[in-house]
Design a protein around this motif. Structure first.
Motif: not given
Length: 258
Positions: A55-57, A215-219, A221-225, A241-243
């Motif tokens: 899952y990549v953002t 994704e415009q909702n960056a925070k 999206a990164l939290r989940r990817c 990594s997203g985190d």
């Protein structure tokens, strides 16, 4: 922090250890991509990859080239240099109808349903390259999005934005792709529907479909990817990594609003 120089390596910023799932293989690889529209170059020397089931953002400011990168993977831009490889096959320069055959589904941000057709007709259009509509795939989409079963005879244009987004995703899933491309899936949704949309994307990924999302909702999206790319001015700026990206002070200051 990883940058373009090591964008082909998935590392955790704090430990340097690989966070790619054990046993996974490279699914999509973009190398040194230059692309744009007509003679206008938008992307310069962009690298990116997605492993099986990952899952990549892609995030970044407006005009960074995020949607152009997504469209380039799907054969919708002018290719000016570099390569796109999918499942070990070079798909650089292929047309979208050819890329669909390779196992990639694409959900654009705008105009992503046939508004004059019913829900079921939209879903059937997702399998247009097959001789027959796969009933098992249709049932799987209805099971994933029960509202679509309830409204299968309703014209798509009369549905809410969130329902149309579910329909667009359902249509892209009709061929059971290995990789699903999502361009701004939460755009235009009411705030109370955004979390539900992300949960549905999580579930698609949990069932084994790799996801590449702009994704415009960056925070969120990164939290989940699993992993994120930050683009700016058509170039790789960060990958990690997203985190790690969420917790990087420079990324937060420059791209996430602090």
């Amino acid at each position: 922090m990883s940058t373009n120089a090591d964008a082909d390596t998935h590392t955790d910023a704090s430990t340097g250890a690989s966070t790619t799932p054990a046993g996974s293989e490279r699914l999509l690889e973009v190398e040194n991509l230059d692309a744009g529209y007509g003679d206008l170059q938008i992307l310069t020397d962009v690298d990116m990859f997605v492993d099986e089931g990952e899952y990549v953002t892609i995030v970044g400011p407006n005009g960074a080239g995020k949607s152009t990168l997504m469209k380039s993977v799907f054969g919708l831009t002018a290719h000016m240099g570099g390569t796109v490889t999918f499942a070990g096959e070079d798909i650089t320069g292929l047309m979208p109808e050819q890329i669909i055959h390779e196992g990639i589904g694409y959900v654009p941000q705008n105009d992503n349903t046939f508004t004059s057709l019913s829900v079921q007709e939209n879903l059937e259009m997702g399998a247009y390259i097959l001789d027959e509509v796969p009933e098992d795939a249709l049932e799987a989409v209805f099971d994933r999005f029960p509202i679509l079963r309830e409204r299968k005879d309703q014209k798509a244009g009369t549905m809410s934005g969130g329902q149309q987004q579910m329909l667009a995703m359902g249509r892209a899933l009709m061929l059971e792709p290995d990789l699903l491309l999502l361009d701004e899936p939460s755009a235009g949704l009411a705030p109370d529907l955004v979390a539900d949309m992300f949960d549905r994307i999580d579930a698609i990924n949990d069932d084994g479909t790799a996801v590449l999302m702009v994704e415009q909702n960056a925070k969120e999206a990164l939290r989940r990817c699993d992993r994120g790319y930050v683009l700016a001015n058509g170039e790789n700026r960060y990958v990690d990594s997203g985190d790690a990206l969420l917790n990087d002070p420079q990324v937060r200051q420059d791209f996430l609003g602090g």
